[in-house]
Design a protein around this motif. Structure first.
Motif, PDB file in Angstrom:
ATOM      1  N   GLY A 162      -9.553 -72.745 -11.693  1.00 47.34           N
ATOM      2  CA  GLY A 162     -11.048 -71.969 -11.973  1.00 47.34           C
ATOM      3  C   GLY A 162     -10.716 -70.273 -11.514  1.00 47.34           C
ATOM      4  N   THR A 182     -14.991 -75.866  -9.485  1.00 46.73           N
ATOM      5  CA  THR A 182     -14.056 -76.147  -8.702  1.00 46.73           C
ATOM      6  C   THR A 182     -13.788 -75.938  -7.236  1.00 46.73           C
ATOM      7  OG1 THR A 182     -12.602 -73.996  -9.022  1.00 46.73           O
ATOM      8  CG2 THR A 182     -12.548 -75.718 -10.742  1.00 46.73           C
ATOM      9  N   ASP A 195     -11.014 -80.612  -8.442  1.00 48.68           N
ATOM     10  CA  ASP A 195     -11.798 -80.395  -9.702  1.00 48.68           C
ATOM     11  C   ASP A 195     -12.079 -81.769 -10.165  1.00 48.68           C
ATOM     12  OD1 ASP A 195     -12.978 -79.524 -12.118  1.00 48.68           O
ATOM     13  OD2 ASP A 195     -11.300 -79.839 -13.230  1.00 48.68           O
ATOM     14  N   PRO A 200     -16.408 -81.160  -7.703  1.00 52.09           N
ATOM     15  CA  PRO A 200     -15.568 -81.448  -6.792  1.00 52.09           C
ATOM     16  C   PRO A 200     -15.807 -81.755  -5.169  1.00 52.09           C
ATOM     17  CG  PRO A 200     -16.021 -79.102  -6.681  1.00 52.09           C
ATOM     18  CD  PRO A 200     -17.031 -79.779  -7.691  1.00 52.09           C
TER      19      PRO A 200
END
Length: 312
Positions: A220, A250, A264, A271
């Motif tokens: 991310g 994430t 993730d 998440p």
């Protein structure tokens, strides 16, 4: 429990821009306003300033077409208010202003005489405007995107040196464990109420988390600054940190002993990171998006309960 202070100027600006884009796209063109308060900050610099270059993180874009609002060779979509303001007292010195990001942006500057200067694609889609033997006075700066709904994180540079974007391309920055958190700090201990504790945030940023940390499960894009700082006051059986967003996010956490934890898609696209018998101390939390241009409204939850994103 200590409550959270207001968002940082950067994240407050992002929230305002996100709301504004939802309302203003498609409105009639307006004139850019050099007298309006800058969205991301201002600086007062003089010839020979240090450190050089000066650098500030901001986000490109807005609902207004710069070519229609200003004319000439200007392009991109911006807000009516400037992104940045420079008060410059280095008359006669060279002055370079440029923007570096992973996407295609434009640059618009209104100089001390009120003249407009624009650039696109000086180096690899990154813009630069140079003022040889510059005038002293106020320079107001806008950074544009080519799509009115596209926001790109990046860094604006002001320098008196012969520098250009190429010197900073490929360097997305790093997660900064010393920086003040975007959405403030909270202190919790075993048995805190209400449980879960929740904070509304906005994911995303200019730092490529995988490239920065080199951890295979970290991904991310996030801001250099953590989004939340959690001070965990007593050891307990379980601590869970999770995110429920309006898109794919994430989660990155730096624990009290400096270890990195990432997740993730724990549940669907949301998440979660779990700490069993968590250490006391500071947990720094970042929430990422999968593109630097993707800003996702989300809620971060902190809980001692065996809860997951599907519970929300």
């Amino acid at each position: 429990m200590r409550t959270l202070p207001p968002p940082s100027p950067l994240q407050a600006a992002l929230l305002a821009i996100t709301f504004m884009l939802g309302l203003a796209v498609g409105q009639e063109p307006e004139t850019l306003d050099p007298l309006a308060d800058p969205t991301f900050g201002a600086a007062v610099l003089e010839g020979g300033f240090e450190p050089d270059p000066f650098e500030i993180e901001l986000v490109s874009g807005g609902p207004l077409n710069a070519g229609e609002a200003v004319g000439g060779s200007c392009s991109g979509n911006v807000d009516a208010a400037p992104d940045f303001r420079l008060d410059w007292s280095g008359e006669g010195r060279d002055l370079h202003i440029f923007f570096v990001t992973g996407g295609d942006t434009t640059l618009i500057v209104n100089d001390p005489l009120g003249a407009w200067h624009c650039n696109d694609d000086f180096e690899d889609a990154n813009p630069l405007i140079a003022f040889p033997a510059s005038l002293a006075g106020r320079y107001t700066v806008w950074v544009g995107s080519f799509n009115p709904t596209e926001l790109l994180f990046g860094r604006l540079f002001v320098t008196g040196q012969p520098l250009s974007p190429v010197a900073f391309m490929g360097d997305s920055g790093s997660l900064d464990v010393t920086a003040a958190p975007n959405f403030g700090s909270v202190a919790l201990e075993v048995g805190f109420t209400p449980d879960p504790h929740s904070v509304e945030i906005l994911s995303g940023g200019g730092v490529d988390v995988f490239a920065d940390l080199g951890e295979t499960n970290c991904s991310g894009f996030a801001t250099a600054e953590p989004d939340i700082s959690l001070e965990w006051g007593a050891s307990g059986r379980l601590l869970r940190i999770l995110v429920v967003g309006k898109g794919d996010t994430t989660l990155i956490v730096n624990d009290p002993v400096g270890g990195w934890h990432c997740n993730d898609d724990f549940s669907g696209i949301d998440p979660l990171i779990e700490f069993v018998n968590p250490e006391t101390g500071r947990y720094l939390i970042w929430v990422g998006s999968f593109a630097s241009s993707s800003l996702i409204p989300a809620v971060l939850y902190i809980t001692e309960r065996e809860m997951g994103p599907s519970d929300f």
